[in-house]
Design a protein around this motif. Structure first.
Motif, PDB file in Angstrom:
ATOM      1  N   LYS A  70      17.672  69.495  21.705  1.00  0.00           N
ATOM      2  CA  LYS A  70      16.684  68.823  22.551  1.00  0.00           C
ATOM      3  C   LYS A  70      15.717  67.997  21.695  1.00  0.00           C
ATOM      4  O   LYS A  70      15.414  66.846  22.027  1.00  0.00           O
ATOM      5  N   ALA A  71      15.264  68.559  20.575  1.00  0.00           N
ATOM      6  CA  ALA A  71      14.364  67.831  19.676  1.00  0.00           C
ATOM      7  C   ALA A  71      15.066  66.609  19.082  1.00  0.00           C
ATOM      8  O   ALA A  71      14.465  65.538  18.957  1.00  0.00           O
ATOM      9  N   MET A  72      16.343  66.743  18.751  1.00  0.00           N
ATOM     10  CA  MET A  72      17.108  65.617  18.212  1.00  0.00           C
ATOM     11  C   MET A  72      17.206  64.497  19.244  1.00  0.00           C
ATOM     12  O   MET A  72      17.017  63.317  18.928  1.00  0.00           O
ATOM     13  N   ASN A  73      17.479  64.859  20.494  1.00  0.00           N
ATOM     14  CA  ASN A  73      17.576  63.849  21.548  1.00  0.00           C
ATOM     15  C   ASN A  73      16.241  63.146  21.780  1.00  0.00           C
ATOM     16  O   ASN A  73      16.196  61.945  22.027  1.00  0.00           O
ATOM     17  N   GLU A  74      15.145  63.897  21.693  1.00  0.00           N
ATOM     18  CA  GLU A  74      13.820  63.288  21.849  1.00  0.00           C
ATOM     19  C   GLU A  74      13.536  62.305  20.706  1.00  0.00           C
ATOM     20  O   GLU A  74      13.018  61.212  20.934  1.00  0.00           O
ATOM     21  N   ARG A  75      13.873  62.691  19.468  1.00  0.00           N
ATOM     22  CA  ARG A  75      13.668  61.782  18.330  1.00  0.00           C
ATOM     23  C   ARG A  75      14.509  60.524  18.481  1.00  0.00           C
ATOM     24  O   ARG A  75      14.039  59.408  18.226  1.00  0.00           O
ATOM     25  N   ASN A  76      15.732  60.687  18.918  1.00  0.00           N
ATOM     26  CA  ASN A  76      16.600  59.519  19.094  1.00  0.00           C
ATOM     27  C   ASN A  76      16.083  58.603  20.194  1.00  0.00           C
ATOM     28  O   ASN A  76      16.171  57.378  20.079  1.00  0.00           O
ATOM     29  N   ALA A  77      15.526  59.179  21.252  1.00  0.00           N
ATOM     30  CA  ALA A  77      14.968  58.361  22.327  1.00  0.00           C
ATOM     31  C   ALA A  77      13.772  57.555  21.816  1.00  0.00           C
ATOM     32  O   ALA A  77      13.618  56.373  22.159  1.00  0.00           O
ATOM     33  N   LYS A  78      12.928  58.179  20.976  1.00  0.00           N
ATOM     34  CA  LYS A  78      11.800  57.450  20.393  1.00  0.00           C
ATOM     35  C   LYS A  78      12.288  56.316  19.496  1.00  0.00           C
ATOM     36  O   LYS A  78      11.711  55.231  19.485  1.00  0.00           O
ATOM     37  N   ARG A  79      13.330  56.564  18.727  1.00  0.00           N
ATOM     38  CA  ARG A  79      13.873  55.532  17.844  1.00  0.00           C
ATOM     39  C   ARG A  79      14.408  54.348  18.642  1.00  0.00           C
ATOM     40  O   ARG A  79      14.193  53.191  18.291  1.00  0.00           O
ATOM     41  N   VAL A  80      15.105  54.637  19.735  1.00  0.00           N
ATOM     42  CA  VAL A  80      15.663  53.562  20.572  1.00  0.00           C
ATOM     43  C   VAL A  80      14.539  52.784  21.235  1.00  0.00           C
ATOM     44  O   VAL A  80      14.575  51.546  21.313  1.00  0.00           O
ATOM     45  N   ALA A  81      13.507  53.494  21.722  1.00  0.00           N
ATOM     46  CA  ALA A  81      12.373  52.815  22.349  1.00  0.00           C
ATOM     47  C   ALA A  81      11.671  51.908  21.341  1.00  0.00           C
ATOM     48  O   ALA A  81      11.308  50.768  21.662  1.00  0.00           O
ATOM     49  N   ASN A  82      11.514  52.392  20.114  1.00  0.00           N
ATOM     50  CA  ASN A  82      10.887  51.576  19.077  1.00  0.00           C
ATOM     51  C   ASN A  82      11.760  50.356  18.749  1.00  0.00           C
ATOM     52  O   ASN A  82      11.240  49.265  18.528  1.00  0.00           O
ATOM     53  N   LEU A  83      13.058  50.533  18.730  1.00  0.00           N
ATOM     54  CA  LEU A  83      13.969  49.422  18.468  1.00  0.00           C
ATOM     55  C   LEU A  83      13.858  48.359  19.556  1.00  0.00           C
ATOM     56  O   LEU A  83      13.816  47.160  19.261  1.00  0.00           O
ATOM     57  N   LYS A  84      13.757  48.790  20.806  1.00  0.00           N
ATOM     58  CA  LYS A  84      13.636  47.828  21.913  1.00  0.00           C
ATOM     59  C   LYS A  84      12.305  47.081  21.849  1.00  0.00           C
ATOM     60  O   LYS A  84      12.239  45.903  22.174  1.00  0.00           O
ATOM     61  N   GLU A  85      11.241  47.776  21.438  1.00  0.00           N
ATOM     62  CA  GLU A  85       9.921  47.152  21.369  1.00  0.00           C
ATOM     63  C   GLU A  85       9.799  46.186  20.195  1.00  0.00           C
ATOM     64  O   GLU A  85       9.302  45.075  20.353  1.00  0.00           O
ATOM     65  N   THR A  86      10.225  46.616  19.016  1.00  0.00           N
ATOM     66  CA  THR A  86       9.986  45.833  17.803  1.00  0.00           C
ATOM     67  C   THR A  86      11.183  45.001  17.366  1.00  0.00           C
ATOM     68  O   THR A  86      11.018  44.053  16.602  1.00  0.00           O
ATOM     69  N   GLY A  87      12.375  45.375  17.792  1.00  0.00           N
ATOM     70  CA  GLY A  87      13.574  44.669  17.352  1.00  0.00           C
ATOM     71  C   GLY A  87      14.079  45.137  15.996  1.00  0.00           C
ATOM     72  O   GLY A  87      15.047  44.601  15.478  1.00  0.00           O
ATOM     73  N   GLN A  88      13.416  46.121  15.411  1.00  0.00           N
ATOM     74  CA  GLN A  88      13.841  46.688  14.123  1.00  0.00           C
ATOM     75  C   GLN A  88      14.026  48.188  14.281  1.00  0.00           C
ATOM     76  O   GLN A  88      13.210  48.854  14.925  1.00  0.00           O
ATOM     77  N   PHE A  89      15.097  48.701  13.683  1.00  0.00           N
ATOM     78  CA  PHE A  89      15.329  50.141  13.746  1.00  0.00           C
ATOM     79  C   PHE A  89      14.523  50.828  12.672  1.00  0.00           C
ATOM     80  O   PHE A  89      14.593  50.477  11.502  1.00  0.00           O
ATOM     81  N   LYS A  90      13.727  51.803  13.071  1.00  0.00           N
ATOM     82  CA  LYS A  90      12.936  52.583  12.148  1.00  0.00           C
ATOM     83  C   LYS A  90      13.322  54.038  12.333  1.00  0.00           C
ATOM     84  O   LYS A  90      13.277  54.571  13.451  1.00  0.00           O
ATOM     85  N   TYR A  91      13.745  54.671  11.245  1.00  0.00           N
ATOM     86  CA  TYR A  91      14.242  56.053  11.321  1.00  0.00           C
ATOM     87  C   TYR A  91      13.115  57.049  11.600  1.00  0.00           C
ATOM     88  O   TYR A  91      13.252  57.920  12.437  1.00  0.00           O
ATOM     89  N   ASP A  92      11.998  56.889  10.901  1.00  0.00           N
ATOM     90  CA  ASP A  92      10.900  57.851  11.018  1.00  0.00           C
ATOM     91  C   ASP A  92       9.860  57.298  11.985  1.00  0.00           C
ATOM     92  O   ASP A  92       8.939  56.606  11.595  1.00  0.00           O
ATOM     93  N   VAL A  93      10.008  57.620  13.262  1.00  0.00           N
ATOM     94  CA  VAL A  93       9.086  57.168  14.300  1.00  0.00           C
ATOM     95  C   VAL A  93       8.316  58.379  14.811  1.00  0.00           C
ATOM     96  O   VAL A  93       8.881  59.401  15.132  1.00  0.00           O
ATOM     97  N   LYS A  94       7.006  58.264  14.855  1.00  0.00           N
ATOM     98  CA  LYS A  94       6.164  59.374  15.328  1.00  0.00           C
ATOM     99  C   LYS A  94       5.758  59.160  16.756  1.00  0.00           C
ATOM    100  O   LYS A  94       5.627  58.128  17.275  1.00  0.00           O
TER     101      LYS A  94
END
Length: 94
Positions: A70-94
């Motif tokens: 569940k924690a992994m899925n939440e982190r991945n969702a944050k990463r995808v949301a950040n990618l959609k917002e910024t256009g750059q993939f960032k691994y460590d998203v808080k």
């Protein structure tokens, strides 16, 4: 030098023949249909629950795994949301 190549290729050919023939050596399976030839070892119970083959999974350990997934899925969702917002993939998203 050429005798070594002949020997090398000869040994490789023998190895191929040995390994390919060993695949056809066992014919003790009872296939229910083509490709479905699994059968249990002698003495394997029909029902696994309660037998010595029962893995007896600990609910606490299973809940740890569920929490980690569940924690992994939440982190991945944050990463995808950040990618959609910024256009750059960032691994460590808080």
């Amino acid at each position: 030098m050429q005798s070594k190549n002949w020997l090398k290729h000869g040994l490789m050919g023998v190895a191929v023949l040995v390994f390919s023939s060993s695949a056809f050596a066992y014919d003790g399976t009872n296939c229910k249909e083509p490709g479905n030839c699994w059968e249990p070892k002698p003495g394997f119970p029909d029902k696994i629950a309660g037998s010595k083959y029962d893995p007896k999974h600990d609910p606490v350990e299973l809940s740890k795994q569920e929490k980690a997934i569940k924690a992994m899925n939440e982190r991945n969702a944050k990463r995808v949301a950040n990618l959609k917002e910024t256009g750059q993939f960032k691994y460590d998203v808080k």
